[in-house]
Motif scaffolding. Structure first.
Motif, PDB file in Angstrom:
ATOM      1  N   GLY A  20      17.875  -4.077 -24.495  1.00 45.07           N
ATOM      2  CA  GLY A  20      17.288  -5.362 -24.149  1.00 45.07           C
ATOM      3  C   GLY A  20      18.283  -6.504 -24.278  1.00 45.07           C
ATOM      4  O   GLY A  20      18.324  -7.411 -23.435  1.00 45.07           O
ATOM      5  N   ALA A  21      19.101  -6.464 -25.323  1.00 46.53           N
ATOM      6  CA  ALA A  21      20.098  -7.517 -25.522  1.00 46.53           C
ATOM      7  C   ALA A  21      21.111  -7.539 -24.383  1.00 46.53           C
ATOM      8  O   ALA A  21      21.505  -8.610 -23.894  1.00 46.53           O
ATOM      9  N   LEU A  22      21.523  -6.376 -23.932  1.00 47.71           N
ATOM     10  CA  LEU A  22      22.510  -6.303 -22.854  1.00 47.71           C
ATOM     11  C   LEU A  22      21.913  -6.726 -21.515  1.00 47.71           C
ATOM     12  O   LEU A  22      22.623  -7.227 -20.644  1.00 47.71           O
ATOM     13  N   ARG A  23      20.618  -6.537 -21.351  1.00 52.71           N
ATOM     14  CA  ARG A  23      19.955  -7.065 -20.161  1.00 52.71           C
ATOM     15  C   ARG A  23      20.042  -8.590 -20.136  1.00 52.71           C
ATOM     16  O   ARG A  23      20.331  -9.204 -19.102  1.00 52.71           O
ATOM     17  N   ALA A  24      19.799  -9.229 -21.292  1.00 55.72           N
ATOM     18  CA  ALA A  24      19.897 -10.687 -21.368  1.00 55.72           C
ATOM     19  C   ALA A  24      21.323 -11.147 -21.082  1.00 55.72           C
ATOM     20  O   ALA A  24      21.535 -12.167 -20.414  1.00 55.72           O
ATOM     21  N   LEU A  25      22.311 -10.402 -21.565  1.00 51.44           N
ATOM     22  CA  LEU A  25      23.709 -10.746 -21.299  1.00 51.44           C
ATOM     23  C   LEU A  25      23.991 -10.692 -19.806  1.00 51.44           C
ATOM     24  O   LEU A  25      24.642 -11.586 -19.250  1.00 51.44           O
ATOM     25  N   ALA A  26      23.507  -9.642 -19.136  1.00 51.31           N
ATOM     26  CA  ALA A  26      23.739  -9.495 -17.694  1.00 51.31           C
ATOM     27  C   ALA A  26      23.093 -10.634 -16.915  1.00 51.31           C
ATOM     28  O   ALA A  26      23.640 -11.092 -15.898  1.00 51.31           O
ATOM     29  N   MET A  47      25.555   5.230 -22.429  1.00 58.05           N
ATOM     30  CA  MET A  47      24.657   5.317 -21.282  1.00 58.05           C
ATOM     31  C   MET A  47      25.007   4.258 -20.236  1.00 58.05           C
ATOM     32  O   MET A  47      25.107   4.559 -19.038  1.00 58.05           O
ATOM     33  N   LEU A  48      25.204   3.033 -20.685  1.00 57.08           N
ATOM     34  CA  LEU A  48      25.514   1.953 -19.749  1.00 57.08           C
ATOM     35  C   LEU A  48      26.955   2.033 -19.261  1.00 57.08           C
ATOM     36  O   LEU A  48      27.238   1.782 -18.086  1.00 57.08           O
ATOM     37  N   ALA A  49      27.866   2.395 -20.155  1.00 59.42           N
ATOM     38  CA  ALA A  49      29.271   2.522 -19.760  1.00 59.42           C
ATOM     39  C   ALA A  49      29.466   3.629 -18.734  1.00 59.42           C
ATOM     40  O   ALA A  49      30.417   3.601 -17.949  1.00 59.42           O
ATOM     41  N   ALA A  50      28.557   4.607 -18.730  1.00 56.73           N
ATOM     42  CA  ALA A  50      28.634   5.699 -17.757  1.00 56.73           C
ATOM     43  C   ALA A  50      28.100   5.292 -16.389  1.00 56.73           C
ATOM     44  O   ALA A  50      28.199   6.061 -15.429  1.00 56.73           O
ATOM     45  N   GLY A  51      27.499   4.104 -16.303  1.00 56.96           N
ATOM     46  CA  GLY A  51      27.041   3.620 -15.011  1.00 56.96           C
ATOM     47  C   GLY A  51      25.541   3.603 -14.821  1.00 56.96           C
ATOM     48  O   GLY A  51      25.058   3.237 -13.735  1.00 56.96           O
ATOM     49  N   LEU A  52      24.752   3.979 -15.839  1.00 56.63           N
ATOM     50  CA  LEU A  52      23.306   3.907 -15.696  1.00 56.63           C
ATOM     51  C   LEU A  52      22.860   2.449 -15.563  1.00 56.63           C
ATOM     52  O   LEU A  52      23.401   1.559 -16.220  1.00 56.63           O
ATOM     53  N   SER A  53      21.870   2.216 -14.723  1.00 58.76           N
ATOM     54  CA  SER A  53      21.263   0.891 -14.646  1.00 58.76           C
ATOM     55  C   SER A  53      20.343   0.676 -15.841  1.00 58.76           C
ATOM     56  O   SER A  53      20.032   1.618 -16.581  1.00 58.76           O
TER      57      SER A  53
END
Length: 274
Positions: A20-26, A47-53
């Protein structure tokens, strides 16, 4: 472009708040150029570094069930003479299911994982800036919290949870030339709220956890104070409101994701760009 390095803490199921925090950053159009992460925070980062949305990562996290982790070890029957409560293999399988990459080189965004040498107590870096090992092995090692899981033999050492040295890996994040460190802390803290329902734990395990919480919380407070005193790099510190004794509470994944988002929105709104 602002070079953003994300420092993500451990915290078991509470690490869902990182998503959730990284969504706010994006939403602020700030993209991580490097992740530095510990324990389950490293799994979310991978998970995110591998390219998952966001939606793909969310779907994987909400699929978690308590039985995915709790593979009771035969050694648990030995009580205080046993090596760990849980077997390592279910944890390894879970990580492999969550993270769609097998090598650090496969990641879209660089990730450095922290672990600890159980014998020497030294911090060990895995990935960029450290040892190049299979990604799932690195993530399993950084999640191997003593008593719950056995150590992971890797790089000629017995590696365990990186949170024993850096629950919130600020010092390691500073090595990667950040303009901004976006740090999310959901690990042990003196500000954790008491859980509404206490986990059913053997008294010895609970006492160990309480002692560990005190040590890790004090360590993190000292690291944050040191950063504010000595570092010039901008720090956005996100402190989601979490409960104590919810390390394995996978039923709280969605509430923690939502709380991570709210906490990050607050922290980013208070940001004064340098």
């Amino acid at each position: 472009m602002t070079r953003v390095v994300c420092a993500l803490s451990g915290g078991g199921a509470k690490a869902a708040a990182h998503l959730g925090a990284l969504r706010a950053l994006a939403e602020r159009r700030l993209s991580p150029q490097h992740y530095v992460a510990t324990s389950m925070g490293a799994v979310v980062a991978a998970m995110l570094a591998a390219g998952l949305s966001y939606d793909q990562a969310l779907a994987r996290l909400v699929s978690l069930r308590k039985g995915d982790l709790a593979g009771l070890s035969p050694q648990a029957l030995l009580g205080v003479y046993g090596g760990s409560l849980f077997r390592l293999e279910p944890l390894r399988r879970l990580i492999a299911r969550l993270v769609p990459a097998r090598r650090f080189a496969d990641l879209v965004v660089p990730l450095t994982v922290t672990a600890v040498d159980l014998e020497s107590g030294g911090l060990v870096l895995l990935g960029p800036g450290g040892h190049d090992v299979p990604l799932v092995d690195a993530l399993t090692a950084t999640c191997a919290l003593p008593i719950y899981f056995p150590p992971v033999p890797l790089v000629g050492r017995s590696l365990v949870d990186g949170g024993l040295r850096e629950v919130l890996p600020l010092d390691t994040a500073s090595r990667f030339q950040p303009d901004l460190v976006f740090a999310v802390h959901v690990g042990p803290s003196f500000d954790e709220r008491p859980a509404e329902r206490r986990a059913r734990l053997p008294t010895l395990v609970r006492r160990h956890g309480q002692a560990q919480r005190i040590l890790m919380a004090a360590q993190t407070d000292a690291a944050i104070a040191r950063w504010r005193r000595e570092e010039d790099t901008e720090l956005v510190l996100v402190l989601p409101r979490v409960f104590a004794e919810t390390t394995f509470a996978v039923d709280m994944v969605v509430p923690y994701i939502e709380e991570g988002y709210r906490a990050a929105v607050r922290a980013l709104a208070a940001r004064v760009p340098q």
